[in-house]
Design an enzyme around this catalytic site. Structure first.
Site, short mmCIF file in Angstrom:
data_model
loop_
_atom_site.label_atom_id
_atom_site.label_comp_id
_atom_site.label_asym_id
_atom_site.label_seq_id
_atom_site.Cartn_x
_atom_site.Cartn_y
_atom_site.Cartn_z
N GLY A 13 0.79 -1.23 0.00
CA GLY A 13 0.00 0.00 0.00
C GLY A 13 0.82 1.28 0.00
O GLY A 13 0.32 2.32 0.41
N SER A 14 2.07 1.22 -0.52
CA SER A 14 2.85 2.47 -0.50
C SER A 14 2.26 3.48 -1.50
O SER A 14 2.29 4.69 -1.24
CB SER A 14 4.32 2.20 -0.79
OG SER A 14 4.52 1.80 -2.11
N ASN A 15 1.71 3.01 -2.61
CA ASN A 15 1.07 3.95 -3.54
C ASN A 15 -0.19 4.54 -2.93
O ASN A 15 -0.44 5.74 -3.06
CB ASN A 15 0.74 3.24 -4.87
CG ASN A 15 1.93 3.23 -5.80
OD1 ASN A 15 2.34 4.28 -6.31
ND2 ASN A 15 2.53 2.06 -5.99
N LEU A 93 -8.56 -9.10 -11.23
CA LEU A 93 -9.28 -8.40 -12.30
C LEU A 93 -10.54 -7.75 -11.72
O LEU A 93 -11.21 -8.33 -10.86
CB LEU A 93 -9.69 -9.38 -13.41
CG LEU A 93 -8.66 -9.67 -14.50
CD1 LEU A 93 -9.23 -10.65 -15.51
CD2 LEU A 93 -8.17 -8.41 -15.19
N ASN A 108 -5.12 2.33 -12.91
CA ASN A 108 -4.17 1.36 -12.34
C ASN A 108 -2.76 1.91 -12.52
O ASN A 108 -2.50 2.69 -13.44
CB ASN A 108 -4.29 0.03 -13.08
CG ASN A 108 -3.31 -1.01 -12.54
OD1 ASN A 108 -3.18 -1.17 -11.32
ND2 ASN A 108 -2.60 -1.72 -13.41
N HIS A 110 1.20 0.60 -13.06
CA HIS A 110 2.02 -0.57 -13.40
C HIS A 110 3.48 -0.13 -13.34
O HIS A 110 3.82 0.96 -13.81
CB HIS A 110 1.65 -1.07 -14.80
CG HIS A 110 2.39 -2.31 -15.16
ND1 HIS A 110 2.06 -3.54 -14.63
CD2 HIS A 110 3.46 -2.52 -15.96
CE1 HIS A 110 2.89 -4.45 -15.11
NE2 HIS A 110 3.75 -3.86 -15.92
N GLU A 180 6.63 6.18 -8.94
CA GLU A 180 5.19 5.84 -8.83
C GLU A 180 4.50 6.76 -7.83
O GLU A 180 3.38 7.21 -8.05
CB GLU A 180 5.02 4.38 -8.37
CG GLU A 180 5.42 3.34 -9.39
CD GLU A 180 5.14 1.91 -8.92
OE1 GLU A 180 4.06 1.65 -8.38
OE2 GLU A 180 6.03 1.05 -9.08
C1 GAR Z 1 3.63 -1.32 -7.24
O1 GAR Z 1 4.96 -1.30 -7.70
C2 GAR Z 1 2.68 -1.38 -8.42
O2 GAR Z 1 3.13 -0.68 -9.53
C3 GAR Z 1 2.66 -2.87 -8.68
O3 GAR Z 1 2.63 -3.46 -7.42
C4 GAR Z 1 3.33 -2.63 -6.49
C5 GAR Z 1 2.45 -2.40 -5.30
O4 GAR Z 1 3.15 -1.70 -4.30
N1 GAR Z 1 1.54 -3.25 -9.49
C6 GAR Z 1 1.59 -4.20 -10.42
O5 GAR Z 1 2.58 -4.87 -10.62
C7 GAR Z 1 0.30 -4.37 -11.22
N2 GAR Z 1 0.52 -5.13 -12.39
P1 GAR Z 1 2.39 -0.93 -3.15
O6 GAR Z 1 1.39 -1.92 -2.55
O7 GAR Z 1 3.47 -0.60 -2.17
O8 GAR Z 1 1.72 0.28 -3.73
#
Ligand code: GAR
Length: 209
Positions: A13-15, A93, A108, A110, A180
């Site tokens: 969940g850092s994003n 999905l 989303n 990526h 990101e």
């Molecule tokens: C992030 O790097 C995101 O871009 C990736 O998962 C990570 C989640 O990190 N998403 C994918 O690979 C989707 N295809 P987070 O939970 O710390 O935000």
């Protein structure tokens, strides 16, 4: 007027935290109203609790079918008056019916420059391992609208960063993740202001008059 955002998460969940913090600082006209997660142990849950953001645990496998799962998601989105759904590390999905109802409002992120290194099986470190093995000199995050295929909808924002000096996939991951955390809040801010114009697969940012 602020747009109400639901963040959907499966992992750390850092994003989600970067989006919620940018919103709380008043940098973007959104409010993160709820965090939906499908994994009981998602780190995103603690991050939401620490920020006073309600959480909803909705794991697909506990529903008899897609219809029941979709209904539950829709109920939650209705209850929180959601305008925008931001997938942030959500490894599932999204039901088609939800995408139809929120057309142009489900995003989303990526961790690679789509359409390279995307699609089924490309998530998390697997993406960065493939980028590292490819010898590419640049990588970077993509924020896109979501359609019924993995990592496929129109690209809203993308940022290339140099990875020439990276000695391992983890170094790429850390550079891309830092980017990101900037690009996702920015994109949601623009989307909330209605600044994107989508024409087929191309999205343009309208200049303010
Ligand atoms: C992030 O790097 C995101 O871009 C990736 O998962 C990570 C989640 O990190 N998403 C994918 O690979 C989707 N295809 P987070 O939970 O710390 O935000």
């Amino acid at each position: 007027m602020k747009k109400r955002v639901a963040a959907f998460c499966s992992h750390g969940g850092s994003n989600f935290a970067a989006i919620a913090d940018a919103a709380a600082r008043g940098e973007i006209p959104i409010e993160v109203a709820v965090m939906v997660h499908n994994n009981a142990r998602a780190g995103a849950k603690q991050k939401a609790q620490a920020r006073g953001i309600p959480t909803e645990w909705i794991p697909r496998k506990t529903f008899a079918d897609e219809t029941a799962y979709t209904q539950r998601l829709m109920q939650v989105l209705d209850r929180y008056g959601i305008d925008i759904v931001a997938l942030a590390g959500f490894m599932q999905l999204v039901p088609s019916e939800l995408l139809r109802r929120y057309e142009g409002k489900v995003t989303n992120i990526h961790p690679a420059l789509l359409p390279l290194f995307g699609g089924r099986g490309f998530y998390g470190m697997k993406v960065h391992e493939a980028v590292f093995a490819s010898g590419m000199k640049v990588s970077g995050p993509t924020v896109h609208l979501v359609d019924e295929q993995y990592d496929h909808g129109p690209i809203l924002m993308q940022r290339a960063i140099a990875i020439d000096d990276c000695k391992c996939p983890e170094e790429i991951a850390s550079l891309v993740l830092a980017e990101e955390h900037k690009i996702y809040p920015e994109t949601l801010g623009l989307l909330a202001q209605g600044r994107f114009q989508v024409n087929g697969r191309r999205a343009f940012i309208n200049v303010l008059s």
